[in-house]
Design an enzyme around this catalytic site. Structure first.
Site, PDB file in Angstrom:
ATOM      1  N   ARG A  37       0.814  -1.211   0.000  1.00  0.00           N
ATOM      2  CA  ARG A  37       0.000   0.000   0.000  1.00  0.00           C
ATOM      3  C   ARG A  37       0.849   1.264   0.000  1.00  0.00           C
ATOM      4  NH1 ARG A  37      -4.814  -1.737  -1.794  1.00  0.00           N
ATOM      5  NH2 ARG A  37      -5.487  -3.595  -0.654  1.00  0.00           N
ATOM      6  N   HIS A  67       5.501  -9.587  -6.722  1.00  0.00           N
ATOM      7  CA  HIS A  67       4.253  -8.870  -7.004  1.00  0.00           C
ATOM      8  C   HIS A  67       4.474  -7.389  -6.745  1.00  0.00           C
ATOM      9  CE1 HIS A  67       0.071  -7.800  -7.243  1.00  0.00           C
ATOM     10  NE2 HIS A  67      -0.339  -9.055  -7.284  1.00  0.00           N
ATOM     11  N   TYR A  70       0.108  -2.628  -4.839  1.00  0.00           N
ATOM     12  CA  TYR A  70      -1.216  -2.298  -5.355  1.00  0.00           C
ATOM     13  C   TYR A  70      -1.311  -0.833  -5.776  1.00  0.00           C
ATOM     14  CZ  TYR A  70      -2.829  -6.734  -3.346  1.00  0.00           C
ATOM     15  OH  TYR A  70      -3.003  -8.061  -3.044  1.00  0.00           O
ATOM     16  N   HIS A 107      -0.620  -5.572 -11.559  1.00  0.00           N
ATOM     17  CA  HIS A 107      -1.950  -5.241 -12.051  1.00  0.00           C
ATOM     18  C   HIS A 107      -1.761  -4.178 -13.127  1.00  0.00           C
ATOM     19  CE1 HIS A 107      -4.059  -6.486  -8.031  1.00  0.00           C
ATOM     20  NE2 HIS A 107      -3.365  -7.470  -8.587  1.00  0.00           N
ATOM     21  N   GLU A 142      -1.371  -9.137 -14.973  1.00  0.00           N
ATOM     22  CA  GLU A 142      -2.371  -9.983 -14.327  1.00  0.00           C
ATOM     23  C   GLU A 142      -3.759  -9.732 -14.910  1.00  0.00           C
ATOM     24  OE1 GLU A 142      -4.121 -10.830  -9.831  1.00  0.00           O
ATOM     25  OE2 GLU A 142      -2.128  -9.948 -10.094  1.00  0.00           O
ATOM     26  N   ASP A 176      -5.407 -15.005 -13.041  1.00  0.00           N
ATOM     27  CA  ASP A 176      -5.991 -15.155 -11.710  1.00  0.00           C
ATOM     28  C   ASP A 176      -7.369 -15.783 -11.854  1.00  0.00           C
ATOM     29  OD1 ASP A 176      -7.641 -14.412  -9.326  1.00  0.00           O
ATOM     30  OD2 ASP A 176      -5.779 -13.439  -8.689  1.00  0.00           O
ATOM     31  N   HIS A 179     -10.227 -13.656 -10.544  1.00  0.00           N
ATOM     32  CA  HIS A 179     -10.439 -12.476 -11.381  1.00  0.00           C
ATOM     33  C   HIS A 179     -11.153 -12.816 -12.683  1.00  0.00           C
ATOM     34  CE1 HIS A 179      -6.906 -10.087  -9.383  1.00  0.00           C
ATOM     35  NE2 HIS A 179      -7.870 -10.395  -8.539  1.00  0.00           N
ATOM     36  N   HIS A 211      -2.568 -17.449 -10.496  1.00  0.00           N
ATOM     37  CA  HIS A 211      -3.050 -17.204  -9.140  1.00  0.00           C
ATOM     38  C   HIS A 211      -4.269 -18.089  -8.946  1.00  0.00           C
ATOM     39  CE1 HIS A 211      -1.215 -12.886  -8.726  1.00  0.00           C
ATOM     40  NE2 HIS A 211      -0.344 -13.848  -8.460  1.00  0.00           N
ATOM     41  N   ASP A 224     -14.199  -9.161  -7.314  1.00  0.00           N
ATOM     42  CA  ASP A 224     -12.862  -9.554  -6.842  1.00  0.00           C
ATOM     43  C   ASP A 224     -12.803  -9.690  -5.329  1.00  0.00           C
ATOM     44  OD1 ASP A 224     -10.189 -10.097  -6.439  1.00  0.00           O
ATOM     45  OD2 ASP A 224      -9.480  -8.094  -6.950  1.00  0.00           O
ATOM     46  N   HIS A 226     -11.495 -12.802  -2.979  1.00  0.00           N
ATOM     47  CA  HIS A 226     -10.931 -14.146  -2.911  1.00  0.00           C
ATOM     48  C   HIS A 226     -11.453 -14.893  -1.693  1.00  0.00           C
ATOM     49  CE1 HIS A 226      -7.022 -12.822  -5.211  1.00  0.00           C
ATOM     50  NE2 HIS A 226      -8.129 -12.333  -5.757  1.00  0.00           N
ATOM     51  N   GLU A 256      -3.554 -17.112  -3.228  1.00  0.00           N
ATOM     52  CA  GLU A 256      -3.742 -15.809  -2.587  1.00  0.00           C
ATOM     53  C   GLU A 256      -5.025 -15.845  -1.755  1.00  0.00           C
ATOM     54  OE1 GLU A 256      -1.835 -12.598  -5.645  1.00  0.00           O
ATOM     55  OE2 GLU A 256      -3.819 -13.354  -6.111  1.00  0.00           O
TER      56      GLU A 256
END
Length: 279
Positions: A37, A67, A70, A107, A142, A176, A179, A211, A224, A226, A256
């Site tokens: 973040r 990864h 975000y 992403h 992704e 994913d 996703h 993923h 989205d 999970h 994930e």
């Protein structure tokens, strides 16, 4: 052998992540390159990296997946956000060379009201700035669920980004399952059809990692969220079938799923391995 792992904390160091993976019978793992973040990256410890490489070689860990944070959005309407994305991408790709030949997942971004066409153009421009011919890392785009103004909600949007990249050999895709399910691709009812469509639009040679996540939403919800394998709308049988599909089974899979402890991912890995190895 099924190559499968989960998302681990890089804050503990690479050697610790590898040991955590082995403790739950994983033979790969994913990690954030920096605060997911924020923008701060932990300095790489040469001693830890050397110990990791030795441990990984001994325990059969040949593939890992980094990864991006975000907060990385190369197609934001905010110039400062776009600049952060470019700077972070460039820095991360340099740092990735400490683990040569691996994958870096991101992403694609959110166009923040500018439209998908503008978003795709901005993402492509950013990639053309940061990718270099001599890098060993493959950058993965992704597949996204399509919430808000996300770019990458369809295979066609991913393909358009790749088509604009000047060094396409350095770009691949991370699929994913949550996703694409939320985006409307029915992997439970027609996995063969989805795989065939991916191949026709993007090309299976571009697919480098998966993923593996269940979804709390019905197919096409564009949300989205999970959940653990077998506890969502996709279901254990369908997700296990993804790991066994002839076109997918040799790819690395990354959980994930929401688990508070390593043992939770260990249980999911054990269940998926049991089915995979009995084929």
């Amino acid at each position: 052998m099924l190559t499968i792992g989960c998302h681990l904390s890089v804050a503990k160091g690479f050697l610790a992540m590898a040991k955590d993976a082995v403790s739950i019978d994983a033979n790969t793992f994913q990690f954030f390159t920096r605060n997911p973040r924020g923008g701060k990256a932990k300095a790489i410890d040469p001693a830890d990296m050397a110990a990791f490489h030795e441990f990984a070689a001994t325990h059969g860990i040949t593939r890992i997946l980094a990864h991006a944070p975000y907060t990385l959005n190369p197609c934001s309407k905010n110039p400062e956000t776009r600049e952060f994305a470019r700077t972070t991408l460039a820095d991360d790709l340099v740092r990735m060379e400490e683990t040569p030949g691996q994958f870096y997942n991101m992403h694609p971004g959110s166009h923040t009201g500018q439209g998908a066409d503008t978003g795709i153009e901005m993402i492509t421009d950013a990639l053309n700035e940061v990718l270099h011919a001599d890098q060993t890392t493959t950058l993965l785009l992704e597949t996204m669920a399509g919430k808000g103004s996300e770019v990458g909600r369809t295979f066609e949007e991913i393909a358009r980004i790749i088509d604009g990249v000047k060094l396409p050999d350095h770009v691949g895709v991370c699929l994913d399952t949550c996703h694409i399910w939320d985006a409307g691709y029915d992997i439970a009812g027609d996995l063969d059809g989805v795989v065939r469509e991916f191949d026709q639009v993007i090309g299976l040679d571009r697919l480098k990692a998966i993923h593996l996540n269940d979804s709390l939403n019905p197919c096409g919800a564009h949300k989205d969220r999970h959940t653990r394998i077998g506890e969502g709308h996709i279901g254990f049988e369908a997700l296990s079938a993804v790991t066994k599909h002839p076109a997918l089974r040799d790819l690395p899979f990354y959980l994930e799923t929401p688990n508070d402890k390593l043992s939770g991912w260990g249980e999911e890995i054990a269940a998926l391995r049991a089915v995979w190895e009995n084929e």
